[in-house]
Design a protein around this motif. Sequence first.
Motif, PDB file in Angstrom:
ATOM      1  N   ASN A   4       0.796  -1.222   0.000  1.00 15.18           N
ATOM      2  CA  ASN A   4       0.000   0.000   0.000  1.00 15.18           C
ATOM      3  C   ASN A   4       0.831   1.275   0.000  1.00 15.18           C
ATOM      4  OD1 ASN A   4      -2.666  -0.819  -0.171  1.00 15.18           O
ATOM      5  ND2 ASN A   4      -2.770  -1.309   2.002  1.00 15.18           N
ATOM      6  N   GLY A 136      -1.421  -5.057   2.359  1.00 18.10           N
ATOM      7  CA  GLY A 136      -2.313  -4.782   1.241  1.00 18.10           C
ATOM      8  C   GLY A 136      -2.617  -6.019   0.421  1.00 18.10           C
ATOM      9  N   ALA A 165      -5.836  -6.239   2.546  1.00 21.28           N
ATOM     10  CA  ALA A 165      -6.937  -5.287   2.403  1.00 21.28           C
ATOM     11  C   ALA A 165      -7.224  -4.951   0.939  1.00 21.28           C
ATOM     12  CB  ALA A 165      -6.625  -4.019   3.192  1.00 21.28           C
ATOM     13  N   ALA A 166      -6.182  -4.642   0.170  1.00 22.19           N
ATOM     14  CA  ALA A 166      -6.387  -4.302  -1.238  1.00 22.19           C
ATOM     15  C   ALA A 166      -6.787  -5.529  -2.051  1.00 22.19           C
ATOM     16  CB  ALA A 166      -5.116  -3.681  -1.806  1.00 22.19           C
ATOM     17  N   MET A 169     -10.412  -6.460  -1.335  1.00 22.30           N
ATOM     18  CA  MET A 169     -11.333  -5.526  -1.996  1.00 22.30           C
ATOM     19  C   MET A 169     -11.536  -5.945  -3.447  1.00 22.30           C
ATOM     20  SD  MET A 169     -12.855  -2.999  -0.461  1.00 22.30           S
ATOM     21  CE  MET A 169     -13.115  -1.807  -1.769  1.00 22.30           C
ATOM     22  N   GLY A 222      -4.078  -2.039   7.600  1.00 21.67           N
ATOM     23  CA  GLY A 222      -5.518  -2.297   7.605  1.00 21.67           C
ATOM     24  C   GLY A 222      -6.075  -2.425   9.003  1.00 21.67           C
ATOM     25  N   ARG A 273      -7.908   6.221   0.930  1.00 14.62           N
ATOM     26  CA  ARG A 273      -7.635   4.854   0.460  1.00 14.62           C
ATOM     27  C   ARG A 273      -7.996   3.844   1.535  1.00 14.62           C
ATOM     28  NH1 ARG A 273      -4.990   1.619  -2.982  1.00 14.62           N
ATOM     29  NH2 ARG A 273      -3.819  -0.133  -2.153  1.00 14.62           N
ATOM     30  N   ARG A 274      -7.586   4.128   2.780  1.00 12.57           N
ATOM     31  CA  ARG A 274      -7.887   3.197   3.867  1.00 12.57           C
ATOM     32  C   ARG A 274      -9.388   3.128   4.103  1.00 12.57           C
ATOM     33  NH1 ARG A 274      -4.615  -0.324   4.585  1.00 12.57           N
ATOM     34  NH2 ARG A 274      -2.865   1.013   5.166  1.00 12.57           N
ATOM     35  N   GLN A 277     -11.171   0.737   1.973  1.00  8.28           N
ATOM     36  CA  GLN A 277     -10.927  -0.677   2.268  1.00  8.28           C
ATOM     37  C   GLN A 277     -11.692  -1.176   3.497  1.00  8.28           C
ATOM     38  OE1 GLN A 277      -6.651  -0.735   2.635  1.00  8.28           O
ATOM     39  NE2 GLN A 277      -6.303  -0.764   0.417  1.00  8.28           N
TER      40      GLN A 277
END
Length: 547
Positions: A4, A136, A165-166, A169, A222, A273-274, A277
Amino acid sequence: MGSNGIRFSISDLSPPTARVMPTVYQDRSAISLYDAQYESGKKVAISQAVIKHVLTALLQFKRTCEDFQVKHDRVRVVATEATRNAINSQDFRQQIQTATGWTVEMLPKEEEGRIGALGVASSFDSIRGLVLDLGGGSIQMTWMLSENAEVKISPKGSVSFPYGAAALMRRLGEVGIQGHDSLREEMSANFKKALQDLEIPDSLTKSADAEGGWTLYLSGGGFRGWGYILMSLHAVSPYPIPIINGFQVPKSSFLTTLEPSSDPEETFRISSRRASQVPAITFLIKALTQSIPSISQIHFAQGGIREGLLFSSLPATIRSQNPLVTATQPYAPPSTAALFRILGSSLPPQGQSPSGPPPVLTSPEMITSIVHLLYAHATLPKDIRAAAALRSSTTGLLANANGLSHVDRCLLALVLCERWGGDVSPTDEPYLAKMQELAGPQAAWWAKYLGGIAAGIGDIFPAGVVREGEGGLVKITTEWTDTGEGKNAAASALLLTISRATEGREGMLEDWLESMEKRGKKKNWIGGKDGWGLKVTTVAKKIAVAR
């Protein structure tokens, strides 16, 4: 270099504060190497435009290192999953080396989990539980027993899952709402299998059973973001300690569901961005809690890969040091040992009354740290000493100390505030009230009591020097007494006896005893007359001095 973003830092590992790894400089470049590898749902190589941004950021950091006089061979560039799995990983790393002269260290998947776990170990005095690091692209899981210098984790290292997290998503978007149940079942099954594969010791399992469930230690951006959201929803609001490391919540709070009207992006320390997520992190948390048999407490850690690399480089003698004692050591007065004995003797015998102080306030580490900071604010104007001491553990002297719990920060601040009289300006009164609320009325009153004792000691030994043979010039004893009021009156009051030699300012002892008795009056209890406190009766004695 994570999935991230890319973090830059310079740390000071010199004595005596090496254990808390003070940060001299830190910065972050919001370059997502994970997002850079996907276009229209397909994996692609990291573009030259992104690589150029990375090289620019690294070269800027190289200049910063030169300005701080960091030697070239003391710089490490460490990359994790996003770089490891990039289609053009080798070319990307070669361009970095050509431009900067630094070789990029690639952490293998299993090593990434181990180093991340050591970063969590650096964030606490001791650990017994499960450790999870959310990045991420992936999440790592292991168990840990950490005490003194010994850190034990699973012989398998850690188990890595592609549920960062990414990444999660993206996965949620791919499967759609109709696929959420099957994805959650997949995740839950993988988490349960990992708990079996990690070979958790029976002693750790029995400990979790005895304590009503597992303690989880969470790190990674995250989870830290989720921690800040939980801070914003805490019963003590606004939450007075804006530091994620050492923040803890019970399972019920961990599973908090955000109100439909709430906007995570408006929460302190939550980037856009966070915030985007949060749905994925919520999904992950639900899958985790369904997989782990029973959860009791959740602790949030700042430590991750960076801290783990630093912590692993320290010798065992330093890793075994208590973080609170280490962080306060630079401010220690000359006669710390003698002052420790005097302050420690002011506490009543433990286990004789449920009205006693909490164990964390009576621990040798806490008493030592109070003594260390007894004179730290003495040079400030009298009007702001109490307020500066109150803020010392959050935005003051100990703000950058790693490894302190919020309980430590809260109680230490309350004691030190009282050491300087506890009189703060109207701008600081709300903050003081929130710190007392966070501590709880019983612990807050005992902090007030101990701060009063510290104030008297500071008056008698203003330079922190107890000369040879003077250790016996001040003696304190405290015992439980019966107030004679009510059916539960036994052991609900204190008898404080302070003995000192006749030398000294006239009336000094009397003023000290009077101030301690005031702390025992109901109007000065935490919460006022209907709040919590103990009656304090004092006795003054004089010690004959041999001539």
